[in-house]
Design a protein around this motif. Sequence first.
Motif, PDB file in Angstrom:
ATOM      1  N   LEU A   1       0.845  -1.199   0.000  1.00  0.00           N
ATOM      2  CA  LEU A   1       0.000   0.000   0.000  1.00  0.00           C
ATOM      3  C   LEU A   1       0.882   1.253   0.000  1.00  0.00           C
ATOM      4  O   LEU A   1       0.631   2.229  -0.688  1.00  0.00           O
ATOM      5  CB  LEU A   1      -0.914  -0.005   1.228  1.00  0.00           C
ATOM      6  CG  LEU A   1      -1.968   1.106   1.284  1.00  0.00           C
ATOM      7  CD1 LEU A   1      -2.897   1.027   0.062  1.00  0.00           C
ATOM      8  CD2 LEU A   1      -2.771   1.015   2.573  1.00  0.00           C
ATOM      9  N   LYS A   2       2.002   1.165   0.750  1.00  0.00           N
ATOM     10  CA  LYS A   2       2.911   2.328   0.830  1.00  0.00           C
ATOM     11  C   LYS A   2       3.458   2.642  -0.566  1.00  0.00           C
ATOM     12  O   LYS A   2       3.422   3.782  -1.017  1.00  0.00           O
ATOM     13  CB  LYS A   2       4.064   1.994   1.794  1.00  0.00           C
ATOM     14  CG  LYS A   2       5.185   3.010   1.803  1.00  0.00           C
ATOM     15  CD  LYS A   2       6.403   2.497   2.606  1.00  0.00           C
ATOM     16  CE  LYS A   2       7.669   3.238   2.216  1.00  0.00           C
ATOM     17  NZ  LYS A   2       8.894   2.466   2.508  1.00  0.00           N
ATOM     18  N   ARG A   3       3.922   1.596  -1.282  1.00  0.00           N
ATOM     19  CA  ARG A   3       4.495   1.821  -2.621  1.00  0.00           C
ATOM     20  C   ARG A   3       3.418   2.336  -3.573  1.00  0.00           C
ATOM     21  O   ARG A   3       3.675   3.206  -4.405  1.00  0.00           O
ATOM     22  CB  ARG A   3       5.090   0.514  -3.172  1.00  0.00           C
ATOM     23  CG  ARG A   3       6.283  -0.003  -2.419  1.00  0.00           C
ATOM     24  CD  ARG A   3       7.473   0.895  -2.529  1.00  0.00           C
ATOM     25  NE  ARG A   3       8.663   0.318  -1.893  1.00  0.00           N
ATOM     26  CZ  ARG A   3       9.718   1.016  -1.546  1.00  0.00           C
ATOM     27  NH1 ARG A   3       9.732   2.339  -1.728  1.00  0.00           N
ATOM     28  NH2 ARG A   3      10.768   0.448  -0.977  1.00  0.00           N
ATOM     29  N   LYS A   4       2.191   1.834  -3.403  1.00  0.00           N
ATOM     30  CA  LYS A   4       1.100   2.289  -4.272  1.00  0.00           C
ATOM     31  C   LYS A   4       0.827   3.762  -4.040  1.00  0.00           C
ATOM     32  O   LYS A   4       0.734   4.559  -4.978  1.00  0.00           O
ATOM     33  CB  LYS A   4      -0.177   1.482  -3.984  1.00  0.00           C
ATOM     34  CG  LYS A   4      -1.332   1.831  -4.914  1.00  0.00           C
ATOM     35  CD  LYS A   4      -2.674   1.396  -4.366  1.00  0.00           C
ATOM     36  CE  LYS A   4      -2.909  -0.078  -4.503  1.00  0.00           C
ATOM     37  NZ  LYS A   4      -3.425  -0.459  -5.844  1.00  0.00           N
ATOM     38  N   ALA A   5       0.784   4.162  -2.773  1.00  0.00           N
ATOM     39  CA  ALA A   5       0.497   5.567  -2.434  1.00  0.00           C
ATOM     40  C   ALA A   5       1.592   6.488  -2.974  1.00  0.00           C
ATOM     41  O   ALA A   5       1.318   7.547  -3.548  1.00  0.00           O
ATOM     42  CB  ALA A   5       0.365   5.725  -0.923  1.00  0.00           C
ATOM     43  N   ILE A   6       2.846   6.058  -2.838  1.00  0.00           N
ATOM     44  CA  ILE A   6       3.970   6.893  -3.324  1.00  0.00           C
ATOM     45  C   ILE A   6       3.916   7.009  -4.843  1.00  0.00           C
ATOM     46  O   ILE A   6       4.038   8.100  -5.408  1.00  0.00           O
ATOM     47  CB  ILE A   6       5.320   6.281  -2.879  1.00  0.00           C
ATOM     48  CG1 ILE A   6       5.480   6.386  -1.355  1.00  0.00           C
ATOM     49  CG2 ILE A   6       6.486   6.960  -3.586  1.00  0.00           C
ATOM     50  CD1 ILE A   6       6.702   5.649  -0.810  1.00  0.00           C
TER      51      ILE A   6
END
Length: 311
Positions: free
Chosen positions: A61-66
């Motif tokens: 989710l973190k990589r998606k948000a970034i």
Amino acid sequence: DTAAEQAAFDALIDAEQRIEPRDWMPEGYRKTLIRQISQHAHSEIIGMQPEGTWITRAPSLKRKAILLAKVQDEAGHGLYLYSAAQTLGITRDEMTQQLIDGRAKYSSIFNYPTPTWADMGAIGWLVDGAAICNQVPLCRASYGPYGRAMVRICKEESFHQRQGFEILLTLMQGTAAQRAMAQDSVDRWYWPSLMMFGPPDESSPNSAQSMAWKIKRFSNDELRQRFIGMLVPQAEILGVTLPDPELRWDEAAQRWHTSEIDWTEFHEVLAGRGPMNAARLQHRRAAHEDGAWVREAAVAYARRQAEKTER
Ligand code: 3HC
């Protein structure tokens, strides 16, 4: 008269002053700015595609948000740059049509495929890293709207570069398969990122005039050298190998010695025959057509609002 206006323009350029939209400017200055700024804007918008394909497939989710934030940033960069170009007398519709008709250039780098997640790291580290080397000097471009747009863009670009470096660092600290994926991606993106800076100085038809007008502050080769100098220590920290067996610092010449860059590949991509040129334009064309109803609705709404205020 024109002689006096030309003298005033030259005095502003010599004094490192900004040229603003309402100032007199030589027709060639206006034309080369429309050329460069519109191509820069097209690059930002097309550049959303290679990364956009990984938003739904990001590993966390973190990589998606970034990644989502980065792609949205690029849409915003395109907006600033189209707006800067419009101050020179070209309309958004004209620029969009030139892109969609395949008549406009955009950065060669976005015509390569992104088969693995590691490409999100290599693009951030190499492509946005190259963009920073090229765009920081553009903050001092003599044309006001362009230089000012660059200040905001450069701030966001450094975040883009850092997150790319961090993706590669994470992969290089992972399994053998992850390290191989990161190295493969660096191998595929390294040479195309060097081509982003343009042809060699002796084959650059626009450089001399762009430098005289203080649009371009450093030559293509100077910035390419600066970029390589930035990459070498970072590649060591990452533990990746830059795919050029001849790469070394030439102390006598005080420059990085590299293998020959494949300018045939560069010209093939510029001619529209790169791996992804057709796909990128087809995608942009489809987005334009799919979005026609939104533009029509916005125009109808604005017209009704205008009629209301006239009553
Ligand atoms: N891709 C496509 N065309 C290129 C190119 C490239 N990598 N490098 C050069 N060209 C084109 C030039 O546009 C010119 O063609 P034209 O006369 O039809 O426009 C021709 O090749 C000869 O090149 P020159 O060196 O004479 O042209 P310039 O003086 O314009 O220099 C440039 C080329 C350095 C790219 C300059 O135009 C520039 O600084 N542009 C603004 C920055 C930019 O466009 N960056 C592209 C990437 S945007 C980006 O990275 C977004 C980020 O979010 C990732």
